[in-house]
Design a protein around this motif. Structure first.
Motif, PDB file in Angstrom:
ATOM      1  N   CYS A   1       0.817  -1.215   0.000  1.00 14.68           N
ATOM      2  CA  CYS A   1       0.000   0.000   0.000  1.00 14.68           C
ATOM      3  C   CYS A   1       0.850   1.264   0.000  1.00 14.68           C
ATOM      4  CB  CYS A   1      -0.915   0.015   1.226  1.00 14.68           C
ATOM      5  SG  CYS A   1      -2.152  -1.289   1.246  1.00 14.68           S
ATOM      6  N   GLU A   2       2.130   1.130   0.329  1.00 16.28           N
ATOM      7  CA  GLU A   2       3.009   2.283   0.474  1.00 16.28           C
ATOM      8  C   GLU A   2       3.605   2.663  -0.880  1.00 16.28           C
ATOM      9  OE1 GLU A   2       4.631   5.264   1.141  1.00 16.28           O
ATOM     10  OE2 GLU A   2       4.062   4.467   3.127  1.00 16.28           O
ATOM     11  N   PRO A   3       3.295   3.875  -1.394  1.00 14.36           N
ATOM     12  CA  PRO A   3       3.814   4.271  -2.709  1.00 14.36           C
ATOM     13  C   PRO A   3       5.307   4.566  -2.714  1.00 14.36           C
ATOM     14  CG  PRO A   3       2.525   6.042  -1.750  1.00 14.36           C
ATOM     15  CD  PRO A   3       2.352   4.859  -0.849  1.00 14.36           C
ATOM     16  N   SER A   4       5.858   4.926  -1.568  1.00 18.14           N
ATOM     17  CA  SER A   4       7.284   5.245  -1.488  1.00 18.14           C
ATOM     18  C   SER A   4       8.093   3.964  -1.294  1.00 18.14           C
ATOM     19  CB  SER A   4       7.551   6.196  -0.321  1.00 18.14           C
ATOM     20  OG  SER A   4       8.922   6.236  -0.003  1.00 18.14           O
ATOM     21  N   ARG A   5       9.003   3.686  -2.215  1.00 16.63           N
ATOM     22  CA  ARG A   5       9.844   2.502  -2.067  1.00 16.63           C
ATOM     23  C   ARG A   5      10.716   2.604  -0.814  1.00 16.63           C
ATOM     24  NH1 ARG A   5       9.940  -1.173  -5.867  1.00 16.63           N
ATOM     25  NH2 ARG A   5      11.990  -1.978  -5.236  1.00 16.63           N
ATOM     26  N   THR A   6      11.192   3.798  -0.514  1.00 11.77           N
ATOM     27  CA  THR A   6      12.043   3.977   0.666  1.00 11.77           C
ATOM     28  C   THR A   6      11.279   3.603   1.933  1.00 11.77           C
ATOM     29  OG1 THR A   6      13.295   5.730  -0.419  1.00 11.77           O
ATOM     30  CG2 THR A   6      13.408   5.626   1.990  1.00 11.77           C
ATOM     31  N   ARG A   7      10.049   4.094   2.045  1.00 14.40           N
ATOM     32  CA  ARG A   7       9.251   3.779   3.236  1.00 14.40           C
ATOM     33  C   ARG A   7       8.827   2.319   3.245  1.00 14.40           C
ATOM     34  NH1 ARG A   7       7.288   9.212   2.543  1.00 14.40           N
ATOM     35  NH2 ARG A   7       5.529   8.495   1.297  1.00 14.40           N
ATOM     36  N   ALA A   8       8.557   1.740   2.072  1.00 11.88           N
ATOM     37  CA  ALA A   8       8.197   0.322   2.013  1.00 11.88           C
ATOM     38  C   ALA A   8       9.357  -0.545   2.487  1.00 11.88           C
ATOM     39  CB  ALA A   8       7.788  -0.065   0.594  1.00 11.88           C
ATOM     40  N   ILE A   9      10.565  -0.226   2.043  1.00 12.70           N
ATOM     41  CA  ILE A   9      11.755  -0.976   2.476  1.00 12.70           C
ATOM     42  C   ILE A   9      11.925  -0.866   3.990  1.00 12.70           C
ATOM     43  CG2 ILE A   9      14.282  -1.014   2.383  1.00 12.70           C
ATOM     44  CD1 ILE A   9      14.006  -0.162  -0.599  1.00 12.70           C
ATOM     45  N   ALA A  10      11.787   0.364   4.511  1.00 13.46           N
ATOM     46  CA  ALA A  10      11.934   0.568   5.955  1.00 13.46           C
ATOM     47  C   ALA A  10      10.882  -0.216   6.725  1.00 13.46           C
ATOM     48  CB  ALA A  10      11.832   2.059   6.279  1.00 13.46           C
ATOM     49  N   HIS A  11       9.653  -0.242   6.216  1.00 13.62           N
ATOM     50  CA  HIS A  11       8.570  -0.977   6.871  1.00 13.62           C
ATOM     51  C   HIS A  11       8.874  -2.472   6.894  1.00 13.62           C
ATOM     52  CE1 HIS A  11       4.558  -2.327   7.946  1.00 13.62           C
ATOM     53  NE2 HIS A  11       4.549  -3.073   6.868  1.00 13.62           N
ATOM     54  N   LEU A  12       9.293  -3.018   5.773  1.00  7.03           N
ATOM     55  CA  LEU A  12       9.589  -4.450   5.719  1.00  7.03           C
ATOM     56  C   LEU A  12      10.785  -4.808   6.598  1.00  7.03           C
ATOM     57  CD1 LEU A  12       9.034  -5.210   1.923  1.00  7.03           C
ATOM     58  CD2 LEU A  12       7.568  -5.873   3.843  1.00  7.03           C
ATOM     59  N   ASP A  13      11.819  -3.962   6.581  1.00  8.58           N
ATOM     60  CA  ASP A  13      12.996  -4.214   7.424  1.00  8.58           C
ATOM     61  C   ASP A  13      12.615  -4.219   8.902  1.00  8.58           C
ATOM     62  OD1 ASP A  13      14.655  -4.429   5.242  1.00  8.58           O
ATOM     63  OD2 ASP A  13      15.509  -2.410   5.433  1.00  8.58           O
ATOM     64  N   ALA A  14      11.800  -3.243   9.314  1.00  5.68           N
ATOM     65  CA  ALA A  14      11.389  -3.162  10.712  1.00  5.68           C
ATOM     66  C   ALA A  14      10.528  -4.364  11.100  1.00  5.68           C
ATOM     67  CB  ALA A  14      10.628  -1.863  10.961  1.00  5.68           C
ATOM     68  N   SER A  15       9.612  -4.746  10.222  1.00  3.79           N
ATOM     69  CA  SER A  15       8.745  -5.890  10.509  1.00  3.79           C
ATOM     70  C   SER A  15       9.567  -7.165  10.622  1.00  3.79           C
ATOM     71  CB  SER A  15       7.694  -6.044   9.400  1.00  3.79           C
ATOM     72  OG  SER A  15       6.846  -4.921   9.358  1.00  3.79           O
ATOM     73  N   ARG A  16      10.532  -7.324   9.717  1.00  4.35           N
ATOM     74  CA  ARG A  16      11.379  -8.520   9.750  1.00  4.35           C
ATOM     75  C   ARG A  16      12.191  -8.584  11.044  1.00  4.35           C
ATOM     76  NH1 ARG A  16      13.464  -7.708   5.354  1.00  4.35           N
ATOM     77  NH2 ARG A  16      15.382  -6.643   5.989  1.00  4.35           N
TER      78      ARG A  16
END
Length: 200
Positions: A168-183
């Motif tokens: 849902c996140e249009p920003s790749r930078t924020r999507a990467i940060a979200h996935l890294d934090a979740s992982r």
């Protein structure tokens, strides 16, 4: 014309591969039998040699999608339990998975369609989700986690939720940060965060 004994199964597999792609790309309600058969290189008239209805096709394709997802877990599970879980979490919460919903986990791809599916398709979806959760529960139990079945369902829900939010996140930078934090949070929760990096 005579066909070898596996011909019908091979033809059915082609149809299911085409249907699975169409379902992921367009959703189960927009799948057209004629289009699926055309994509499989077959005539529309041959459909009923393999399936009684579009509903049966969709249910079988969902089962096929979960079979594909389960094979991803099986490849990871050839390693020791902790490494298998960490690698699966890493693959699931990756940008490659985020960017390829048409090839990824069917739970994340289809869960919003579930209430509108026919009972046969909902049953196939539920069976596939349980199979994945059961697979995750086995190494969790062997690693000493209590209530491994409950934990596995929770882990699967976290994985699906995290990848869905990243999409849902249009920003790749924020999507990467979200996935890294979740992982990182999930690895910490499962006591997997101190594993050495996998050289592969």
């Amino acid at each position: 014309m005579r066909y070898d004994p596996d011909h019908k199964q091979q033809t059915r597999d082609r149809v299911l591969r085409a249907a699975a792609r169409a379902i992921r790309d367009d959703g189960p309600h927009r799948v057209a039998v004629a289009g699926v058969m055309r994509e499989a290189g077959l005539t529309h008239g041959g459909f009923y040699a393999h399936f009684r209805s579009k509903g049966e096709l969709v249910a079988a394709a969902i089962t096929r999608m979960f079979d594909d997802a389960f094979r991803t877990w099986q490849r990871c599970s050839e390693q020791p339990d902790a490494r298998a879980l960490a690698d699966y979490i890493g693959l699931y919460l990756s940008m490659a998975h985020r960017d390829a919903p048409g090839k990824g986990c069917p739970i994340a791809a289809l869960s919003s369609d579930l209430p509108r599916l026919e009972p046969e398709s909902r049953d196939a979806f539920a069976a596939g989700a349980r199979r994945l959760a059961d697979a995750l529960a086995q190494p969790l139990g062997r690693l000493g986690h209590e209530d491994a079945d409950v934990l596995a369902s929770s882990v699967l829900a976290e994985l699906v939720g995290a990848i869905t939010l990243a999409r849902c996140e249009p920003s790749r930078t924020r999507a990467i940060a979200h996935l890294d934090a979740s992982r990182m949070q999930l690895l910490r929760r499962l006591d997997l965060n101190d594993l050495p990096e996998n050289p592969a």
